[in-house]
Design an enzyme around this catalytic site. Sequence first.
Site, mmCIF file in Angstrom:
data_model
loop_
_atom_site.group_PDB
_atom_site.id
_atom_site.type_symbol
_atom_site.label_atom_id
_atom_site.label_comp_id
_atom_site.label_asym_id
_atom_site.label_seq_id
_atom_site.Cartn_x
_atom_site.Cartn_y
_atom_site.Cartn_z
ATOM 1 N NE ARG A 39 34.794 5.786 9.283
ATOM 2 C CZ ARG A 39 35.592 5.474 9.593
ATOM 3 N NH1 ARG A 39 36.069 4.237 9.546
ATOM 4 N NH2 ARG A 39 36.409 6.038 10.423
ATOM 5 C CB THR A 40 33.824 11.805 4.889
ATOM 6 O OG1 THR A 40 33.175 10.937 6.147
ATOM 7 C CG2 THR A 40 33.208 12.434 4.076
ATOM 8 C CE LYS A 75 50.826 30.072 3.031
ATOM 9 N NZ LYS A 75 51.044 30.044 1.630
ATOM 10 N NE ARG A 101 34.405 15.303 7.912
ATOM 11 C CZ ARG A 101 34.205 14.046 8.094
ATOM 12 N NH1 ARG A 101 35.419 13.412 8.985
ATOM 13 N NH2 ARG A 101 33.551 13.182 7.860
ATOM 14 C CG HIS A 141 28.777 13.502 8.189
ATOM 15 N ND1 HIS A 141 28.814 13.614 6.950
ATOM 16 C CD2 HIS A 141 29.699 12.789 8.732
ATOM 17 C CE1 HIS A 141 30.138 12.786 6.812
ATOM 18 N NE2 HIS A 141 30.652 12.416 7.778
HETATM 19 N N1 CP Z 1 31.626 8.509 9.415
HETATM 20 C C1 CP Z 1 32.789 9.387 9.230
HETATM 21 O O1 CP Z 1 32.380 10.826 8.879
HETATM 22 O O2 CP Z 1 34.060 8.859 9.187
HETATM 23 P P1 CP Z 1 35.279 9.705 8.991
HETATM 24 O O3 CP Z 1 35.368 10.977 9.971
HETATM 25 O O4 CP Z 1 36.385 8.670 9.109
HETATM 26 O O5 CP Z 1 35.039 10.410 7.571
#
Ligand code: CP
Length: 303
Positions: free
Chosen positions: A51-52, A80, A101, A129
């Site tokens: 999703r993100t 590396k 991320r 998040h």
């Molecule tokens: N909600 C969320 O962060 O989903 P993903 O891990 O698929 O990005």
Amino acid sequence: MRHLIDILDLTTEQIDGLIGTANDIIAHPDRYADKCHGKKLATLFYEPSTRTRLSFEAAMYELGGQVLGFSEAQSSSASKGESVADTARIISCYADIIAMRHFKEGAPLVASLHASVPVINAGDGGHNHPTQTLTDLLTIQKEKRRLNELVIGFCGDLKFGRTVHSLLNAMSRYDKVRFVLISPDELRIPEYLRHEMQTKGVCFRETQNLEESLPELDILYMTRVQRERFFNEADYIRLRDSYILTPEKLRSARADLSILHPLPRVNEISVQVDADPRACYFRQALYGKYIRMALILWLLDIQ
Ligand code: CP
């Protein structure tokens, strides 16, 4: 230069502004189709995501911009030994904005200290998040038409659930919001967060009982027990099915309950619940694209 590392980087007025822009994008997508023409978003994902990452990429494409990046650390020079700081410096030469991320708490903050373009925390370990929180806030605003006077139940893995930590912080700032924190003893919210909430006078109670809590909730925020955060597989197996939401359990819930989940789900919401009009989690994933469009515009200072 603006970054988004923690949801508390934003004032409630700024959050209201982002929600307003997201609603305007939903109503008038054509007006936004070229806003990011000539701009590039880099998605640097050291941890898996559906999703993100893809909603960020869809957001940039729908704004007329372009996207580059990687979806796993192994396909980058992190394999590396390149540091996050150096990576941030390098990517600043190639892109106008970065969404990162990382499995390590604080990595996007480090990136923001070394980048010369805005950095967005797209999830850092078990910590925060913030763009999921913006997604959740837009969802709550659309479903409830308000962000105050709500009883919100969080259920499942409240220890490692970074979306829970960010949303608790964000919703604590609105009037007359009360939290019911439903988890096994081992997966209660971290002590630092409990202490912060107690210090700020946030109204919350902790329980292990979902069924007993359901009737008082306006919002139920279900979460996955996250296998990837456990040191011990046996503990994960013992705890993974602590809560499973079913149509039978929902009989005692309010008719206007809103069920949210950041997704992915495993077993914690039965697929039979998906047809219940109270299930908002797929709409929530769609709202994630619109709020990320609003965020990109705001961080790039594009009107
Ligand atoms: N909600 C969320 O962060 O989903 P993903 O891990 O698929 O990005």
